[in-house]
Design a protein around this motif. Sequence first.
Motif, PDB file in Angstrom:
ATOM      1  N   LEU A 324       0.651  -1.226   0.161  1.00  0.00           N
ATOM      2  CA  LEU A 324       0.056  -0.049   0.064  1.00  0.00           C
ATOM      3  C   LEU A 324       0.779   1.346  -0.016  1.00  0.00           C
ATOM      4  N   LYS A 325       2.167   1.193   0.494  1.00  0.00           N
ATOM      5  CA  LYS A 325       2.893   2.301   0.612  1.00  0.00           C
ATOM      6  C   LYS A 325       3.393   2.643  -0.647  1.00  0.00           C
ATOM      7  N   THR A 326       3.396   1.750  -1.808  1.00  0.00           N
ATOM      8  CA  THR A 326       3.845   2.120  -2.918  1.00  0.00           C
ATOM      9  C   THR A 326       2.584   2.882  -3.866  1.00  0.00           C
ATOM     10  N   TYR A 327       1.453   3.017  -3.399  1.00  0.00           N
ATOM     11  CA  TYR A 327       0.467   3.654  -4.228  1.00  0.00           C
ATOM     12  C   TYR A 327       0.620   5.061  -4.546  1.00  0.00           C
ATOM     13  N   ALA A 328       1.191   5.858  -3.590  1.00  0.00           N
ATOM     14  CA  ALA A 328       1.443   7.043  -3.707  1.00  0.00           C
ATOM     15  C   ALA A 328       2.467   7.512  -5.129  1.00  0.00           C
ATOM     16  N   GLY A 329       3.235   6.601  -5.083  1.00  0.00           N
ATOM     17  CA  GLY A 329       4.391   6.832  -6.062  1.00  0.00           C
ATOM     18  C   GLY A 329       3.944   6.277  -7.343  1.00  0.00           C
ATOM     19  N   GLN A 330       3.088   5.247  -7.413  1.00  0.00           N
ATOM     20  CA  GLN A 330       2.303   4.603  -8.675  1.00  0.00           C
ATOM     21  C   GLN A 330       1.602   5.549  -9.234  1.00  0.00           C
ATOM     22  N   TYR A 331       0.556   5.950  -8.445  1.00  0.00           N
ATOM     23  CA  TYR A 331      -0.286   7.257  -8.869  1.00  0.00           C
ATOM     24  C   TYR A 331       0.282   8.455  -9.534  1.00  0.00           C
ATOM     25  N   GLU A 332       1.345   8.760  -8.744  1.00  0.00           N
ATOM     26  CA  GLU A 332       2.018  10.138  -9.249  1.00  0.00           C
ATOM     27  C   GLU A 332       2.657   9.893 -10.490  1.00  0.00           C
TER      28      GLU A 332
END
Length: 491
Positions: A324-332
């Motif tokens: 879940l912590k990787t979501y922000a970077g993926q969305y960005e």
Amino acid sequence: MFPTFSLRYVNLPGHFYERFDPVPVKAPKLIAFNRVLAEELGFELESFNAERATQWFSGNEVPPGAEPLAMAYAGHQFGGFSPRLGDGRAVLLGEVIDQQSRLRDIQLKGAGRTPFSRGGDGRSPLGPVLREYLVSEAMHAMGIPATRALAAVTTGERVARRTLEPGGVLTRVASSHIRVGTFQYFAARSDIEGLRILADHVIERHYPELLDHADGERYLALLSAVQKRQAALVAKWMGVGFIHGVMNTDNTAISGETIDFGPCAFMEAYDPRQVFSSIDEGGRYAYGNQPGIIQWNLARLTETLLPLIDADQDKAIERATEVLKTYAGQYEAEWLTVMRAKLGLAQEEEGDRELVEALLEAMHAGRADFTLTFRQLCDVAESDQAQAALFKLFDPLEGIDAWLGRWRERLGRENDAFDVIAARMRAVNPAFIPRNHRVEEALSAAYEDNFEPFETLREVLSHPFDDQPGRGAYTLPAAPSEQVFRTFCGT
């Protein structure tokens, strides 16, 4: 005429669904049939019989080989959890294998009261049927993953909502209708075996590349794969100003397709706080909140998968949290890819995010139309003379003039000629979107048994990136007297 069914969901355990035949309607009439999609699905169009098709697409007759059912699922609706929702007005006829060897659901929406209807009538007014037809097909034409519309019928009956409205049935096509809420249904019952069967079904159907993973790793990888698709999907929504309106977990498809086009709308004047849905009184699902909401929905999916990821709950939480912590970077990354393309940028530079944000700030301050601004920039990239038309979209002009200078400087560092850049931009910046007032115009006419505006709008939206001579009026935002501030889901 109907393609051969390849039944899958009905072969899952019986508590995954309720067997249910559509409830016949009084006097069905076929008003829209998507021949291109039908051919893709394997329909025998040379033997197309409109009368027989009307009976099938209204639910008056079950197509040969179908085994209709209503799917069970739960869901968070505006943050509150309902452990038992399910298809309250939809019936899955079954699955077919299309011409590209893909498994596709065929579902009737508005097909009558099911065991999951929770006191509802199981019907749909005609308006939401036509809205979903127009918007889902427009999304597909813009290259955004979405369920598809195969057919629409009127029922010859009236549906009681705010007033008595003509009824309709939509035939919807999807990669599947499995949702985050489907997983929540089994988790709420502590049905670990049901969760495992569902997860394995999803992996086989949507993520077959994960089949070789060991059990715990497979379900952690499933979470990661769903997250990637959802990040990419919402980034595409943001790129065209789409506001879903009801991003409940039961409206979040595991396949990564846009599903359930109830009170959805497209933003005109750019405003990250924009809301249209009449039931979203607190703005939970406003345009600018959508990336965060999908992460919240993914966290709810994560909770259901924990028992499958690791028998030790603490270890399962730790491993899932890392995903879940990787979501922000993926969305960005997905959002920047979308926005760079809209601005004609094929290369990546460190300051690109700030360039995009500066444009959005100028658009917000100047109340500029989202779609027209990006489409006008296509012309500005090719010729400075187009700048005057762009400026007419901003009131006041503060910010946009200075931003253009920064953008031109940035374009100068691209390796392509300006006409090539402009052509590239026109391929991703639609000229035509389902503007709310045009959709409402089509629906109002349909309620008077005039489907010409619907047919015209359907044709316009099927070519969103093309210049369409004589149809310039469809590119324009609503006049003050035409503005639509509230949309309704029809349930």
